[in-house]
Each structure stands twice: as C-alpha cells, then as structure tokens.
Write a protein that holds these residues in place. Structure first.
Motif, PDB file in Angstrom:
ATOM      1  N   PRO A   1      -3.444  -4.058   9.047  1.00  0.00           N
ATOM      2  CA  PRO A   1      -2.790  -5.536   9.209  1.00  0.00           C
ATOM      3  C   PRO A   1      -2.685  -6.424   7.969  1.00  0.00           C
ATOM      4  CG  PRO A   1      -4.474  -5.372  10.951  1.00  0.00           C
ATOM      5  CD  PRO A   1      -4.689  -4.300   9.960  1.00  0.00           C
ATOM      6  N   GLU A   2      -3.299  -6.205   7.042  1.00  0.00           N
ATOM      7  CA  GLU A   2      -3.383  -6.744   5.738  1.00  0.00           C
ATOM      8  C   GLU A   2      -2.134  -6.399   4.853  1.00  0.00           C
ATOM      9  OE1 GLU A   2      -7.013  -4.021   5.431  1.00  0.00           O
ATOM     10  OE2 GLU A   2      -6.066  -5.387   6.681  1.00  0.00           O
ATOM     11  N   SER A   3      -1.683  -5.073   5.110  1.00  0.00           N
ATOM     12  CA  SER A   3      -0.530  -4.525   4.530  1.00  0.00           C
ATOM     13  C   SER A   3       0.981  -4.528   5.201  1.00  0.00           C
ATOM     14  CB  SER A   3      -0.902  -2.859   4.009  1.00  0.00           C
ATOM     15  OG  SER A   3      -2.194  -3.026   2.976  1.00  0.00           O
ATOM     16  N   PHE A   4       0.633  -5.072   6.408  1.00  0.00           N
ATOM     17  CA  PHE A   4       1.912  -4.846   7.157  1.00  0.00           C
ATOM     18  C   PHE A   4       3.071  -5.317   6.467  1.00  0.00           C
ATOM     19  CE2 PHE A   4       4.912  -6.048  10.487  1.00  0.00           C
ATOM     20  CZ  PHE A   4       4.845  -4.922  11.263  1.00  0.00           C
ATOM     21  N   GLY A   5       3.097  -6.552   5.957  1.00  0.00           N
ATOM     22  CA  GLY A   5       4.100  -7.182   5.506  1.00  0.00           C
ATOM     23  C   GLY A   5       4.892  -6.322   4.233  1.00  0.00           C
ATOM     24  N   ALA A   6       3.844  -6.027   3.652  1.00  0.00           N
ATOM     25  CA  ALA A   6       4.545  -4.831   2.359  1.00  0.00           C
ATOM     26  C   ALA A   6       5.046  -3.722   2.863  1.00  0.00           C
ATOM     27  CB  ALA A   6       3.245  -4.784   1.280  1.00  0.00           C
ATOM     28  N   ALA A   7       4.334  -3.143   4.021  1.00  0.00           N
ATOM     29  CA  ALA A   7       5.037  -1.810   4.415  1.00  0.00           C
ATOM     30  C   ALA A   7       6.396  -2.171   5.269  1.00  0.00           C
ATOM     31  CB  ALA A   7       4.080  -1.327   5.484  1.00  0.00           C
ATOM     32  N   TRP A   8       6.546  -3.213   5.785  1.00  0.00           N
ATOM     33  CA  TRP A   8       7.535  -3.531   6.728  1.00  0.00           C
ATOM     34  C   TRP A   8       8.721  -3.642   5.639  1.00  0.00           C
ATOM     35  CZ3 TRP A   8       8.444  -8.367  10.415  1.00  0.00           C
ATOM     36  CH2 TRP A   8       9.510  -7.910  11.271  1.00  0.00           C
ATOM     37  N   GLN A   9       8.667  -4.434   4.525  1.00  0.00           N
ATOM     38  CA  GLN A   9       9.505  -4.750   3.541  1.00  0.00           C
ATOM     39  C   GLN A   9       9.972  -3.369   3.101  1.00  0.00           C
ATOM     40  OE1 GLN A   9       9.443  -4.358  -0.200  1.00  0.00           O
ATOM     41  NE2 GLN A   9      11.786  -4.714   0.364  1.00  0.00           N
ATOM     42  N   TYR A  10       9.026  -2.459   2.543  1.00  0.00           N
ATOM     43  CA  TYR A  10       9.266  -1.267   1.887  1.00  0.00           C
ATOM     44  C   TYR A  10       9.980  -0.112   2.794  1.00  0.00           C
ATOM     45  CZ  TYR A  10       8.044   2.965  -0.858  1.00  0.00           C
ATOM     46  OH  TYR A  10       8.147   4.446  -1.401  1.00  0.00           O
TER      47      TYR A  10
END
Length: 581
Positions: free
Chosen positions: A247-256
């Motif tokens: 969950p703590e990396s979801f935003g970065a992964a979604w953007q990437y």
C-alpha cells in the motif's frame, strides 16, 4: 461467456455461409440473431438458465440449439464443419473493413488471392479491377481498409478493455487480502486502441495475490508468473498484466505503470533537476535513499513540484510544465452531463418507447434527452416522414406530462443527402427543438464533394449538432474522405456543435479531432446515440475522449440544462439567418 463471444460466433457462421453462396434467408437469419444479441441487456447464459432464450425475436428453435451448444461446450460442430469447407485464409480477407465475404470469394475465384499482403499488392497494381463487380472506388476503399487494419493490428479499441477490466476488478476486489484494485496503462489513459490490459493491486502480500490471480475463472492461459507480476490471457485473446505492490507504494506504482513512456521520462527528468530526486514504481527518493513520497499519486507529483495530472493528459505534450504552474483546469466528467442530445425510440430504429428511454435517462441522472429519430430517406432505420414527426410530437407531450421521466426535447437525426440538402423540409425542421444532422449514405463520395455536402448542412439555420462527423463504424469501415479541418473551421464559424459519439462502434470524433475542435473554439456534445436504455451507459467512453481532448465543462453543450441547449439552438438559427444564407 459474453454475448459478444456468441455474436462473433454467429457472424463467423454467416460469413462462411455467404462465402459458400448459401441461401440468402439462411444467412440473414444469423445476421438478425447477431443484431438481437447486440441489443440484449441480459447475458445469454442467464437466458439459457431461465429457459428464455427462445423468447428473443429472431431466435427460433434451430438457432437456440446452436447457441446453447456453443455456450455450454465452448464450440459449435456446425461451425467446425463449415471451417473445414472454406480455405481458412479466405476468411482472413474479410478482416479488412468494408470487404464482405462474397467479394472476398469473388477475388479468390478470379485471382487466387488468399492473403492480405497479396490483396494489397493486387489493389495497388489495379488488378482487382479484373474482378467482376469491382470498380476503381471499391479498389480504393479496399486499400483504405487494409491501411486501417494495419494501424490497429494486434490492438483493440479501448471500450473492449474497459468491459474486461470491469469484470476482473470486481473479482479482484472480492479476493481476501486485496486492499485496492485499479486500471493502469494505456487503458487508464483511454488511448483509442490498446494492446493489453494493465491492472494494479495494493496488498500486504503482493506475491500471494499474483499467484491467486492465475487461477481466476476468466483465465484461459497463464503467459508468465513470478513475484509481484502475473500475465494471463483471457478467452478473447487479450493479455492482462497484473502487478501487486504494498500500500505504501501504490501511488508511485500507479503513476509509473499508467505512463505514458514520454510522460514518465519527462517527469523523471524534472525530478532529477529538482534536487536529484529519484522516481520509480516504489516511490520518490532523495539521493541518500530516503523515501519522501509514494502512497498516493498526488504526493508523487507534489514531490516534484507539480499538481496532480489527469491520466488522460499524460502523453508528454506539455502537461508537466502546465502542472508545475498550478492546478490544471477541471476536465469534464460523466456527472457533469445533464442531458443526451442524440437518442432513438421505436418510432424509428430504437427498441423502446419514448417513455422507457426517458425513464432510463432519469435513472442515470439526466434531466433531459433529445429524441432524434431518423428521417424519411433512411428506410433501413424506418425513418420518419414529416407526418410521423407530427404524430410523435403528441407522444412526447404525453411523456413530458408523466412523473419520473427526463424531459424529452423534440428532435431528429436528419440525413444530409448526397447533394447537401436535408432530408426534411424547412417547415418541419423549424418545428423541432434540436436538429442533429449526419451522413449515412454515399459514404464513398470524393473529398471535395462530401466536404461541401457537410459544410452546406452546417450553414443551415436548423442544424444544431453534426453527429458522428467522420461516419466511421469501427466494426466495418473507416472514416470517409471528409476534410475534417474544413468542417471544424465551419463549425466554429457557424456555431454548430460537433458530436463525440460515445457508441463503442463509433467513438467519433476521436480525441485528436476533438482536441483540434476545442482549439478552434468549437462547442462539442458528448452523446450516446442510444437505441435502447443500456446504451446510455456508453457515455463513459465519450467522456474519456472528451477528457483526452482537454475539454472542460464550458466547452460541452450538454453540460448545460435543457433551456441552455435551446438557447444555443436559437442563437445558431439567428446567426445563420443573418450571415450564412
């Protein structure tokens, strides 16, 4: 099994029967069954379980048996036998938009052509003119169809991806351990065509979710599996890539993983220039490895000094520079649309009464719709004469007096005839609240002729909206020869709205032309062309096109209420009378 799979099977049977020169009425029975399936709002599997498949008009006992066999076993013996009687490569030729089975057979009989490359070579050398019934215009259209096929080879139009994603996201969302599941990749950006489907999941145990994903009922084949990524192929042949992250990396992964590549390269460049930050699918990091963002997309963009950027704009076309200056303008959303300017009832080729369509529109949050049944020359769609429009007006008045319905405006989809005149007399057009004009016939006219034909319609004081401007049908033909740049310029000059037709078979205007129209100052309308209630739901595709075009609510006609639409129509009429006649 989806209705689209069954319809594709029946269409293939009809194509093979046509190639074999079978009885016309037998072929038509299969085509009619396909048409009925396309109009269904219920899954065929459910109808079979309830014993109601035979209740569908056009599906008799023999057709019912074939559909049940296909749905329950995954194959049809009759189709297998037909495929054994026709060269497989011959059916391949019918993939060319506009090239029907009978013409493909004639080409094969005359020239022995069994590949698209050979077909293209023969057309370029004008050898197709040796085939009975093929003229220069037919040959030209075949070449255009081949070009269209090559542009979309291995790709699918984005609505197909969204439908599959709906199913997979529902399944993923119900899996234990899944905290969030979203679309990523080019589908999230609503690119017109996609090669595969990208999904992203947030979970505390990403590896476990990826392992379980390989066993979902939608999976036909596991392409690759390992760690936090699983690739599968569904029955339709589309590949689906699932990635799972904490969950703590979801935003970065979604953007990437949303991309685009050009957008991400530019964003990384900006991060490096701003204190040598590193940005990847796990987060945004300082030089010493300290993570400063990653849980949400908003904080990823904020870390590099940008406002959040809508995914539809992430194509590396200057959006990062704009976001660095502050929040971007609010793009149009589905909830902003207050009405639909292009709908049909059973007065012409729609399936339902006006009251049914008006209730369905109200249930979806619309306050009004324009009933735009076809006009008299379009016999295949049971087009209305002036007399029948007068009769229909009484029904509209009755519906508007009923509770629980959206307001119905009296309109028409008037055909633009080959000579540029309109398919209803001026006195009839003047009685209508809203007039949508479109081209349905003589689609192969030369560029100058078809362009002048449409421009003449735009100059009419009665024409308020030009519907599906390029006249393309994604399942059978490409765009006409119309000079869209000239049409956009004339629409801006006359104050005529241009439509983004949300039907998954049209998507017309596309986002490129819609953006050009916006830049030219044209007002657009996002409509569904609904022929039955479920088709109202295709509006999400039109909204996605509008967002890719950068449309804000002030540039979309039907974000206004019914009175605002009527005011626009009156202004167009006054402007036309003063300047264009």
């Amino acid at each position: 099994m989806r209705n689209a799979d069954v319809a594709a099977m029946l269409n293939r049977v009809a194509d093979l029967l046509e190639i074999k020169g079978e009885n016309f009425f037998k072929i038509r029975a299969y085509r009619e069954a396909v048409r009925q399936l396309d109009n269904l709002t219920t899954e065929v599997e459910d109808l079979i379980k309830d014993g109601r498949l035979k209740d569908i008009p056009g599906i008799g006992e023999a057709m019912e048996k074939k559909i049940v066999e296909f749905v329950t076993t995954g194959r049809l013996e009759f189709l297998t036998r037909l495929e054994g009687e026709v060269p497989p490569a011959l059916l391949e030729l019918t993939r060319v938009p506009g090239l029907g089975p009978r013409t493909a057979k004639d080409i094969y009989d005359a020239l022995g052509i069994l590949s698209i490359d050979a077909l293209e070579e023969a057309a370029q050398a004008h050898r197709l003119l040796l085939v009975r019934g093929i003229k220069a215009k037919t040959e030209e259209n075949i070449l255009r169809g081949i070009a269209m096929l090559k542009r979309t080879e291995g790709r699918r139009f984005f609505p197909e991806g969204w439908i599959l994603a709906d199913s997979l996201l529902t399944t993923l969302g119900s899996m234990p351990g899944v905290l969030r599941a979203e679309i990523a990749g080019s589908l999230r950006r609503a690119r017109e065509t996609i090669s595969d489907l990208d999904l992203l999941v947030a979970a505390n145990d990403p590896d476990a979710i990826c392992r379980e994903f390989a066993h979902l009922p939608q999976v036909n084949e596991v392409v690759a599996q390992g760690g936090t990524k699983t690739s599968i192929r569904v029955r339709s042949g589309m590949e689906v890539d699932l990635r799972a992250v904490k969950p703590e990396s979801f935003g970065a992964a979604w953007q990437y993983f949303t991309g685009s590549q050009a957008h991400n390269i530019q964003l990384r460049g900006r991060s490096e220039r701003r204190g040598k930050l590193k940005i990847n699918e796990y987060g945004v990091f300082k030089e010493d490895g300290t993570k400063i963002a990653g849980e949400t997309e908003e904080e990823v963009y904020a870390a590099v000094g940008c406002a959040w950027i809508p995914p539809e704009l992430r194509e590396g076309r200057g959006e990062i520079e704009l976001a660095a200056q502050g929040p971007l303008p609010q793009l149009v959303q589905q909830r902003d649309l207050r009405g639909d300017l292009h709908t049909h009832s059973n007065w012409s080729d729609g399936r339902n009464e006006i009251a049914v369509m008006a209730r369905a529109a109200r249930e979806r949050g619309y306050s009004y719709l324009v009933m735009t049944d076809h006009t008299q020359s379009l016999l295949i769609a049971q087009g209305l004469t002036p007399q029948r429009f007068n009769e229909r007006a009484a029904e509209i008045t009755s519906v508007n007096a009923s509770p629980g319905t959206a307001r119905v405006l009296n309109g028409a989809e008037v055909d633009i005839l080959p000579d540029g005149s309109l398919d209803l007399p001026d006195d009839c057009l003047a009685e209508l609240d809203v007039v949508v004009a479109s081209v349905h016939t003589a689609l192969d006219q030369p560029k100058d002729l078809i362009t002048q034909r449409v421009l003449a319609a735009l100059r009419s004081p009665h024409v308020d909206v030009l519907a599906h401007p390029t006249s393309r049908r994604l399942d059978r033909r490409g765009e006409t020869n119309l000079d869209i740049d000239a049409v956009i310029a004339e629409a801006a000059r006359t104050g005529t709205a241009l439509e983004i037709n949300s039907s998954p078979w049209r998507l017309d205007l596309n986002d490129t032309w819609a953006r050009k129209a916006r830049d030219a100052g044209v007002i657009l309308a996002i409509d569904t062309d609904a022929h039955y209630p479920a088709e109202f739901d295709s509006v999400r595709y039109g909204c996605a096109i509008g967002r890719r075009a950068g449309l804000t609510t002030d540039r979309v006609l039907n974000t206004g209420d019914a009175d605002a639409v009527l005011a626009h129509c009156r202004a167009k009429e006054a402007r036309a009378v003063a300047n264009f006649r």
